[in-house]
Motif scaffolding. Structure first.
Motif, short mmCIF file in Angstrom:
data_model
loop_
_atom_site.label_atom_id
_atom_site.label_comp_id
_atom_site.label_asym_id
_atom_site.label_seq_id
_atom_site.Cartn_x
_atom_site.Cartn_y
_atom_site.Cartn_z
N LEU A 103 0.82 -1.21 0.01
CA LEU A 103 0.06 -0.04 -0.11
C LEU A 103 0.88 1.35 -0.04
CD1 LEU A 103 -2.78 -1.00 2.43
CD2 LEU A 103 -2.91 -1.04 0.03
N ASP A 104 2.20 1.20 0.20
CA ASP A 104 2.99 2.24 0.25
C ASP A 104 4.30 2.21 -0.66
OD1 ASP A 104 1.96 2.97 2.92
OD2 ASP A 104 3.01 1.19 3.83
N ALA A 133 6.17 -2.81 0.89
CA ALA A 133 6.21 -1.51 0.09
C ALA A 133 6.61 -1.97 -1.00
CB ALA A 133 6.80 -0.41 0.87
N ALA A 134 6.16 -0.97 -2.26
CA ALA A 134 6.97 -0.97 -3.54
C ALA A 134 8.07 -0.18 -3.24
CB ALA A 134 6.00 -0.30 -4.50
N TYR A 135 9.27 -0.72 -3.33
CA TYR A 135 10.56 -0.18 -3.05
C TYR A 135 11.25 0.15 -4.33
CZ TYR A 135 15.22 0.35 -0.88
OH TYR A 135 16.52 0.62 -0.30
N VAL A 136 11.69 1.52 -4.50
CA VAL A 136 12.35 1.91 -5.75
C VAL A 136 13.69 2.46 -5.38
CG1 VAL A 136 12.15 3.80 -7.75
CG2 VAL A 136 10.05 3.13 -6.45
N ARG A 137 14.59 1.87 -6.22
CA ARG A 137 16.20 1.95 -6.05
C ARG A 137 16.61 3.40 -6.44
NH1 ARG A 137 19.41 -1.71 -3.26
NH2 ARG A 137 18.38 -3.69 -3.42
N VAL A 143 12.22 -1.47 -9.32
CA VAL A 143 11.00 -1.64 -8.36
C VAL A 143 11.17 -2.90 -8.06
CG1 VAL A 143 8.56 -1.19 -8.00
CG2 VAL A 143 9.84 0.44 -9.66
N GLU A 144 11.02 -2.90 -6.74
CA GLU A 144 11.20 -4.36 -6.06
C GLU A 144 10.05 -4.53 -4.80
OE1 GLU A 144 15.06 -4.68 -4.40
OE2 GLU A 144 16.16 -4.15 -6.08
N ARG A 145 9.74 -5.50 -4.29
CA ARG A 145 9.03 -5.59 -3.13
C ARG A 145 9.83 -5.53 -1.93
NH1 ARG A 145 3.67 -7.96 -2.39
NH2 ARG A 145 3.47 -8.30 -0.12
N LEU A 146 9.57 -4.70 -0.82
CA LEU A 146 10.26 -4.71 0.17
C LEU A 146 9.52 -5.25 1.47
CD1 LEU A 146 12.82 -3.96 2.02
CD2 LEU A 146 11.92 -1.46 2.05
N GLU A 147 9.51 -6.36 2.13
CA GLU A 147 9.05 -6.65 3.17
C GLU A 147 9.46 -5.85 4.33
OE1 GLU A 147 6.41 -8.55 3.12
OE2 GLU A 147 6.65 -9.12 1.06
#
Length: 194
Positions: A103-104, A133-137, A143-147
């Protein structure tokens, strides 16, 4: 349940240890949420980069869209993330099923984006929750998934505190927030400058 004051018009962070840099952000209230516009500039491992972002949040602080542009010696990149607010995402218009349930948005280049989960979750003291979260380098806008996980602790000196963990990065630290739910201190990464 946690309540926050509205965010200030602007805020800034100085990045520490992990990189040399600075982040400036502007908050604009919308009828159904906020528009957050910011820029981070940094030197990391001898490389320079700039990330500009415009993030739109709904009234519950869930990310609805994130438009990013980066520049480095390797060139420029742009990316658009869009969310339906219920955990389904598109990246540059294509479905991104690996982000289902997030969601973030969390930007590697930003201390500010750690505000989104605490606003959205509104945890009471002693409560905890996962917050993928949708993690952006920063360097390539991958774009990766970040737990990640947030646990609310008792306030100290009028400041909200959370135990934060992102196991994939071997990060576990205590984040301190101001009354508007913005990070004041992110150990080893950033400290609030304005």
């Amino acid at each position: 349940m946690t309540t926050f004051t509205p965010p200030p018009d602007t805020a800034a962070w100085q990045h520490l240890a992990a990189r040399i840099g600075f982040e400036v952000v502007y908050f604009q209230p919308l009828p159904d949420g906020y528009r957050v516009e910011g820029c981070t500039t940094a030197v990391e491992e001898g490389l320079t980069w700039v990330v500009d972002y415009v993030i739109e949040l709904d009234a519950g602080w869930a990310t609805r869209s994130a438009r990013l542009a980066s520049r480095s010696a390797g060139g420029g990149r742009r990316i658009l993330l869009e969310s339906d607010g219920a955990g389904r995402w598109r990246v540059d218009g294509a479905p991104a099923s690996w982000l289902d349930g997030c969601l973030d948005v969390d930007l590697e280049s930003s201390a500010m984006t750690n505000a989104f989960p605490v606003h959205r979750l509104r945890l009471g003291v002693g409560a905890a929750s996962p917050a993928p979260a949708a993690y952006v380098r920063a360097a390539d806008l991958a774009v990766e998934r970040l737990e990640q996980h947030y646990g609310r602790l008792a306030d100290e000196e009028g400041r909200q505190r959370y135990d934060y963990a992102a196991p994939v990065f071997d990060v576990a630290c205590r984040l301190v927030y101001d009354e508007s739910g913005l990070v004041l201190d992110y150990p080893g990464l950033a400290t609030r400058a304005a």
